[in-house]
Design a protein around this motif. Structure first.
Motif, PDB file in Angstrom:
ATOM      1  N   SER A  90      53.729  -6.351  45.375  1.00 20.45           N
ATOM      2  CA  SER A  90      53.532  -6.313  44.132  1.00 20.45           C
ATOM      3  C   SER A  90      52.922  -4.909  44.079  1.00 20.45           C
ATOM      4  O   SER A  90      51.716  -3.884  44.871  1.00 20.45           O
ATOM      5  N   VAL A  92      53.278  -0.548  40.896  1.00 20.94           N
ATOM      6  CA  VAL A  92      54.261  -0.810  39.849  1.00 20.94           C
ATOM      7  C   VAL A  92      55.356   0.530  39.745  1.00 20.94           C
ATOM      8  O   VAL A  92      55.517   0.935  41.163  1.00 20.94           O
ATOM      9  N   GLN A 110      55.261  -2.794  35.808  1.00 18.48           N
ATOM     10  CA  GLN A 110      54.200  -3.732  36.939  1.00 18.48           C
ATOM     11  C   GLN A 110      54.878  -4.841  37.026  1.00 18.48           C
ATOM     12  O   GLN A 110      55.102  -5.250  36.556  1.00 18.48           O
ATOM     13  N   THR A 112      54.108  -8.239  39.585  1.00 16.72           N
ATOM     14  CA  THR A 112      52.864  -9.518  40.306  1.00 16.72           C
ATOM     15  C   THR A 112      53.314 -10.164  41.004  1.00 16.72           C
ATOM     16  O   THR A 112      53.709 -10.706  40.253  1.00 16.72           O
TER      17      THR A 112
END
Length: 115
Positions: A90, A92, A110, A112
């Motif tokens: 996770s 950017v 992003q 996640t």
């Protein structure tokens, strides 16, 4: 010069994502392309790279065997296929174009990984 990443999002552990980066405003085929990532509280790290002049690739140890970088010079695009994702992935993710004298960064996307 513009680099635009896409393909990020939320995925469960063990899942896959494919990041894309479209590049404009430079001679794409002459640039080495990299993917970097930065998680909150961590330093930015190089995840994967692919050379301009030959299809040699680089991966940081933590993603070897799970991630694959590729490029399509005819479409000025670079890709990062991410498989078997882990929560530790996770972050950017940034697309980076590295030339002989200049380096250009995208705004990031992003990723996640969470259940």
């Amino acid at each position: 010069v513009q680099l635009v990443e896409s393909g990020g999002g939320l995925v469960q552990p063990g899942g896959s994502l494919r990041l894309s980066c479209t590049v404009s405003g430079l001679s794409f085929s002459t640039y080495d392309m990299m993917w970097y990532r930065q998680a909150p509280g961590n330093e930015r790290e190089a995840v994967a790279g692919i050379l301009s002049i030959e299809p040699k690739t680089y991966y940081t140890d933590s993603v070897k065997g799970r991630f694959a970088i590729s490029r399509d010079n005819s479409r000025n695009m670079v890709f990062l296929q991410m498989n078997n994702l882990e929560p530790e992935d996770s972050a950017v993710y940034y697309c980076v174009a590295k030339g002989l004298f200049t380096t250009h960064w995208g705004p990031g996307t992003q990723v996640t990984v969470s259940s």
